[in-house]
Design a protein around this motif. Structure first.
Motif, PDB file in Angstrom:
ATOM      1  N   PRO A 166       0.823  -1.214   0.000  1.00 41.58           N
ATOM      2  CA  PRO A 166       0.000   0.000   0.000  1.00 41.58           C
ATOM      3  C   PRO A 166       0.861   1.271   0.000  1.00 41.58           C
ATOM      4  CG  PRO A 166      -0.654  -1.522   1.752  1.00 41.58           C
ATOM      5  CD  PRO A 166       0.671  -1.976   1.242  1.00 41.58           C
ATOM      6  N   PRO A 167       0.291   2.411  -0.360  1.00 44.48           N
ATOM      7  CA  PRO A 167       1.023   3.683  -0.306  1.00 44.48           C
ATOM      8  C   PRO A 167       1.595   3.935   1.089  1.00 44.48           C
ATOM      9  CG  PRO A 167      -1.030   3.958  -1.487  1.00 44.48           C
ATOM     10  CD  PRO A 167      -1.067   2.579  -0.915  1.00 44.48           C
ATOM     11  N   GLY A 168       2.826   4.393   1.124  1.00 47.97           N
ATOM     12  CA  GLY A 168       3.477   4.699   2.391  1.00 47.97           C
ATOM     13  C   GLY A 168       4.093   3.514   3.090  1.00 47.97           C
ATOM     14  N   GLN A 169       3.908   2.314   2.574  1.00 49.84           N
ATOM     15  CA  GLN A 169       4.463   1.110   3.184  1.00 49.84           C
ATOM     16  C   GLN A 169       5.669   0.616   2.385  1.00 49.84           C
ATOM     17  OE1 GLN A 169       3.442  -0.223   6.016  1.00 49.84           O
ATOM     18  NE2 GLN A 169       1.563   0.949   6.341  1.00 49.84           N
ATOM     19  N   ASN A 170       6.346  -0.401   2.930  1.00 52.34           N
ATOM     20  CA  ASN A 170       7.499  -0.997   2.260  1.00 52.34           C
ATOM     21  C   ASN A 170       7.427  -2.514   2.365  1.00 52.34           C
ATOM     22  OD1 ASN A 170       8.125  -1.455   4.915  1.00 52.34           O
ATOM     23  ND2 ASN A 170       9.997  -0.240   4.929  1.00 52.34           N
ATOM     24  N   TYR A 171       8.550  -3.192   2.237  1.00 54.58           N
ATOM     25  CA  TYR A 171       8.557  -4.652   2.256  1.00 54.58           C
ATOM     26  C   TYR A 171       7.972  -5.232   3.543  1.00 54.58           C
ATOM     27  CZ  TYR A 171      12.291  -5.000   5.703  1.00 54.58           C
ATOM     28  OH  TYR A 171      12.999  -4.943   6.868  1.00 54.58           O
ATOM     29  N   LEU A 172       7.961  -4.444   4.628  1.00 51.59           N
ATOM     30  CA  LEU A 172       7.423  -4.933   5.901  1.00 51.59           C
ATOM     31  C   LEU A 172       5.946  -5.319   5.783  1.00 51.59           C
ATOM     32  CD1 LEU A 172       9.093  -2.410   8.393  1.00 51.59           C
ATOM     33  CD2 LEU A 172       9.700  -4.810   8.023  1.00 51.59           C
ATOM     34  N   TRP A 173       5.273  -4.789   4.749  1.00 55.11           N
ATOM     35  CA  TRP A 173       3.888  -5.189   4.513  1.00 55.11           C
ATOM     36  C   TRP A 173       3.786  -6.699   4.306  1.00 55.11           C
ATOM     37  CZ3 TRP A 173      -0.742  -3.406   5.269  1.00 55.11           C
ATOM     38  CH2 TRP A 173      -1.837  -3.980   4.611  1.00 55.11           C
ATOM     39  N   HIS A 174       4.830  -7.257   3.752  1.00 55.89           N
ATOM     40  CA  HIS A 174       4.851  -8.696   3.466  1.00 55.89           C
ATOM     41  C   HIS A 174       5.606  -9.476   4.541  1.00 55.89           C
ATOM     42  CE1 HIS A 174       2.825  -8.351  -0.339  1.00 55.89           C
ATOM     43  NE2 HIS A 174       3.723  -7.488  -0.804  1.00 55.89           N
ATOM     44  N   PHE A 195       8.821 -11.914   3.831  1.00 58.16           N
ATOM     45  CA  PHE A 195      10.114 -11.463   4.346  1.00 58.16           C
ATOM     46  C   PHE A 195      10.181 -11.582   5.868  1.00 58.16           C
ATOM     47  CE2 PHE A 195       9.238  -8.880   0.518  1.00 58.16           C
ATOM     48  CZ  PHE A 195      10.338  -9.224  -0.251  1.00 58.16           C
ATOM     49  N   GLU A 196      11.399 -11.704   6.366  1.00 60.41           N
ATOM     50  CA  GLU A 196      11.622 -11.635   7.804  1.00 60.41           C
ATOM     51  C   GLU A 196      11.548 -10.178   8.257  1.00 60.41           C
ATOM     52  OE1 GLU A 196      12.010 -14.127   9.952  1.00 60.41           O
ATOM     53  OE2 GLU A 196      11.743 -15.564   8.299  1.00 60.41           O
ATOM     54  N   TRP A 197      11.130  -9.961   9.487  1.00 56.88           N
ATOM     55  CA  TRP A 197      11.011  -8.611  10.042  1.00 56.88           C
ATOM     56  C   TRP A 197      12.375  -7.931  10.079  1.00 56.88           C
ATOM     57  CZ3 TRP A 197       7.278  -5.276  10.861  1.00 56.88           C
ATOM     58  CH2 TRP A 197       7.496  -4.188  11.717  1.00 56.88           C
ATOM     59  N   ARG A 198      12.424  -6.729   9.535  1.00 57.86           N
ATOM     60  CA  ARG A 198      13.636  -5.909   9.511  1.00 57.86           C
ATOM     61  C   ARG A 198      14.825  -6.643   8.892  1.00 57.86           C
ATOM     62  NH1 ARG A 198      13.373  -2.381  15.177  1.00 57.86           N
ATOM     63  NH2 ARG A 198      11.483  -1.227  14.608  1.00 57.86           N
ATOM     64  N   SER A 199      14.569  -7.325   7.818  1.00 50.69           N
ATOM     65  CA  SER A 199      15.629  -8.061   7.121  1.00 50.69           C
ATOM     66  C   SER A 199      16.170  -7.294   5.920  1.00 50.69           C
ATOM     67  CB  SER A 199      15.094  -9.419   6.657  1.00 50.69           C
ATOM     68  OG  SER A 199      13.996  -9.249   5.765  1.00 50.69           O
ATOM     69  N   ARG A 200      15.562  -6.160   5.593  1.00 48.81           N
ATOM     70  CA  ARG A 200      15.984  -5.356   4.448  1.00 48.81           C
ATOM     71  C   ARG A 200      16.106  -3.895   4.861  1.00 48.81           C
ATOM     72  NH1 ARG A 200      15.774  -8.503  -0.500  1.00 48.81           N
ATOM     73  NH2 ARG A 200      15.318 -10.613   0.242  1.00 48.81           N
ATOM     74  N   TYR A 201      16.710  -3.095   3.955  1.00 52.08           N
ATOM     75  CA  TYR A 201      16.723  -1.648   4.188  1.00 52.08           C
ATOM     76  C   TYR A 201      15.305  -1.113   4.110  1.00 52.08           C
ATOM     77  CZ  TYR A 201      21.789  -0.930   3.992  1.00 52.08           C
ATOM     78  OH  TYR A 201      23.132  -0.926   4.268  1.00 52.08           O
ATOM     79  N   TRP A 202      15.066  -0.013   4.817  1.00 58.44           N
ATOM     80  CA  TRP A 202      13.744   0.604   4.865  1.00 58.44           C
ATOM     81  C   TRP A 202      13.202   0.935   3.476  1.00 58.44           C
ATOM     82  CZ3 TRP A 202       9.798   1.220   8.004  1.00 58.44           C
ATOM     83  CH2 TRP A 202       8.830   2.178   7.695  1.00 58.44           C
ATOM     84  N   THR A 203      14.082   1.279   2.564  1.00 58.39           N
ATOM     85  CA  THR A 203      13.657   1.716   1.229  1.00 58.39           C
ATOM     86  C   THR A 203      13.281   0.554   0.305  1.00 58.39           C
ATOM     87  OG1 THR A 203      15.994   1.786   0.629  1.00 58.39           O
ATOM     88  CG2 THR A 203      14.961   3.877   1.272  1.00 58.39           C
ATOM     89  N   PHE A 204      13.451  -0.682   0.745  1.00 63.10           N
ATOM     90  CA  PHE A 204      13.152  -1.830  -0.094  1.00 63.10           C
ATOM     91  C   PHE A 204      11.636  -1.930  -0.318  1.00 63.10           C
ATOM     92  CE2 PHE A 204      12.692  -6.393  -1.057  1.00 63.10           C
ATOM     93  CZ  PHE A 204      13.666  -6.533  -2.026  1.00 63.10           C
ATOM     94  N   LEU A 205      11.210  -1.866  -1.570  1.00 62.43           N
ATOM     95  CA  LEU A 205       9.800  -1.881  -1.992  1.00 62.43           C
ATOM     96  C   LEU A 205       8.997  -0.712  -1.404  1.00 62.43           C
ATOM     97  CD1 LEU A 205       8.861  -5.686  -1.850  1.00 62.43           C
ATOM     98  CD2 LEU A 205      10.119  -4.428  -3.606  1.00 62.43           C
ATOM     99  N   LEU A 206       9.682   0.355  -1.068  1.00 60.96           N
ATOM    100  CA  LEU A 206       9.010   1.511  -0.449  1.00 60.96           C
ATOM    101  C   LEU A 206       8.195   2.290  -1.471  1.00 60.96           C
ATOM    102  CD1 LEU A 206       8.637   3.392   2.040  1.00 60.96           C
ATOM    103  CD2 LEU A 206      10.699   4.594   1.278  1.00 60.96           C
ATOM    104  N   ARG A 207       6.963   2.678  -1.067  1.00 64.28           N
ATOM    105  CA  ARG A 207       6.087   3.438  -1.945  1.00 64.28           C
ATOM    106  C   ARG A 207       5.761   4.787  -1.315  1.00 64.28           C
ATOM    107  NH1 ARG A 207       1.718  -0.307  -4.907  1.00 64.28           N
ATOM    108  NH2 ARG A 207       1.949   1.436  -6.362  1.00 64.28           N
ATOM    109  N   LEU A 208       5.617   5.784  -2.143  1.00 64.87           N
ATOM    110  CA  LEU A 208       5.271   7.110  -1.652  1.00 64.87           C
ATOM    111  C   LEU A 208       3.908   7.107  -0.987  1.00 64.87           C
ATOM    112  CD1 LEU A 208       6.273   9.489  -4.600  1.00 64.87           C
ATOM    113  CD2 LEU A 208       7.459   9.196  -2.428  1.00 64.87           C
ATOM    114  N   ASP A 209       3.798   7.915   0.059  1.00 67.42           N
ATOM    115  CA  ASP A 209       2.502   8.239   0.649  1.00 67.42           C
ATOM    116  C   ASP A 209       2.085   9.569   0.039  1.00 67.42           C
ATOM    117  OD1 ASP A 209       0.369   9.119   2.191  1.00 67.42           O
ATOM    118  OD2 ASP A 209       1.242   8.441   4.084  1.00 67.42           O
ATOM    119  N   PRO A 210       0.985   9.633  -0.690  1.00 66.85           N
ATOM    120  CA  PRO A 210       0.627  10.895  -1.353  1.00 66.85           C
ATOM    121  C   PRO A 210       0.341  12.021  -0.379  1.00 66.85           C
ATOM    122  CG  PRO A 210      -1.187   9.325  -1.464  1.00 66.85           C
ATOM    123  CD  PRO A 210       0.002   8.575  -0.956  1.00 66.85           C
TER     124      PRO A 210
END
Length: 386
Positions: free
Chosen positions: A255-263, A273-288
């Protein structure tokens, strides 16, 4: 227009800080007011020819000098500008930030602050020492102020202080100055007369990852949706804009404003994905409804921020899309007609390394006010994208 005040630009890149210099006395309106031309970048230097090609396309009267600053004498820099020592009003620039960026901490030499490019800070001090400008402005990533780089940062401040410039530094959030981006940069500013520089007060306020306190007396942060509001809507995305491949389907479901942590198991996605296993910007989407996160200069294929809206592939699949050039210009508060040649990746690399225009303007304008070249009559106004 009277005689323009000369400025020497080091590590110029695409010219973000140079643009801020030449528009320092402009009203804080993105792309709408070029200012009166109080300051002029007399010479711009960089080792990267494509970046200087961008600068040449946007600064007709600026002489450029391509080469490694470590082997470029100050005398040559001044001669290219037609200047002598003490004649530049300002020296400005941002030494390449790679040695101090968090994105480079996976390299041991960078974690231990042994990157040879860190010596570029010393070259900046050298040019200030030998050109003796009335003042200087240096900017860099916030990581330069971390304990890891304490020795380099203290050496920089000591070197500038020994020249009598009384350097002051502060980490500023671009969104607090009307930029639709949550980007933090450190600025170091000093005056030849030794008087203390006072940093400009923020004009905007909103919550960030570190501060949930909002100053209701200030203008709200500019959101990504506001920044993009009047841009043309294209029905089809180009191939290079579409995020497909290994994580294409997963990215499209974030969803907008979320990242890989959604999964992960804590959110509503696929628990991939495992919790906090990637950089914050991984699959990150803009929040309008918020400013963008920092625009990355050299992102990997799955690194955002990506647009909040999906697009369809030729097969009809929903996919995330990367930001377009006109959107990246808006997020950097650059004018819409700013020219950058090259691929979309080339544009992002140059813009991601640049200083957001409105942030740079705020610092340079405050300095020119305090030096007596401007009257402190510039008041904050709602940012208008045009």
């Amino acid at each position: 227009m009277g005689e323009q005040l000369p400025v020497v630009s080091l590590f110029s890149g695409a010219g973000g800080l140079d643009l801020a210099v030449e528009r320092a006395d402009a009203e804080p309106l993105v792309g709408a007011d070029p200012g009166s031309g109080l300051l002029r970048v007399s010479v711009a230097t960089d080792y990267n020819e494509p970046a200087l090609a961008t600068l040449k396309a946007n600064f007709d009267s600026t002489a450029t000098l391509t080469g490694d600053i470590r082997t470029t004498p100050t005398e040559q820099i001044l001669a290219t500008a037609g200047l002598r020592p003490e004649e530049p009003v300002l020296v400005v620039g941002g030494p390449p930030c790679t040695p101090f960026s968090k994105s480079g901490f996976w390299l041991e030499q960078k974690r231990e602050s042994r990157d040879p490019n860190a010596s570029l800070l010393d070259e900046y001090v050298r040019v200030v020492r030998e050109s003796r400008p009335e003042a200087f402005v240096l900017e860099n990533v916030q990581g330069l102020t971390y304990k890891t780089h304490k020795a380099q940062f203290e050496r920089l401040l000591k070197g500038l202080g020994e020249l009598g410039y009384n350097p002051q530094w502060k980490v500023l959030l671009a969104a607090d100055y009307g930029v639709p981006q949550l980007r933090r940069r450190v600025f170091v500013v000093g005056r030849r007369d030794g008087k203390k520089f006072e940093f400009p007060e923020p004009t905007h306020s909103g919550w960030s990852e570190r501060d949930r306190t909002i100053d209701t007396t200030k203008i709200p942060h500019v959101t990504a949706a506001q920044a993009f509001a009047d841009l043309p809507r294209l029905v089809r995305a180009s191939t290079e804009e579409i995020v497909d491949g290994q994580y294409g389907e997963l990215a499209a479901e974030v969803p907008p404003g979320q990242n890989y942590l959604w999964h992960t198991e804590r959110y509503g996605g696929r628990n991939h994905f495992e919790w906090r296993s990637r950089y914050w910007t991984f699959l990150l989407r803009l929040d309008p409804n918020r400013p963008s996160t920092t625009l990355q200069a050299q992102p990997g294929p799955w690194v955002g921020p990506f647009h909040w809206e999906n697009v369809k592939t030729a097969n009809g699949d929903q996919r995330v899309r990367r930001l377009r050039v006109n959107e990246m210009l808006r997020l950097m508060s650059f004018p819409d007609d700013f020219k950058i040649d090259g691929t979309r990746a080339d544009v992002q690399r140059q813009l991601g390394n640049a200083v957001p225009l409105e942030l740079g303007k705020a610092v340079v304008r405050a300095l020119m006010d305090q030096l007596g070249y401007l009257s402190p009559s510039h008041t904050a106004r709602e940012v208008i994208f045009a």
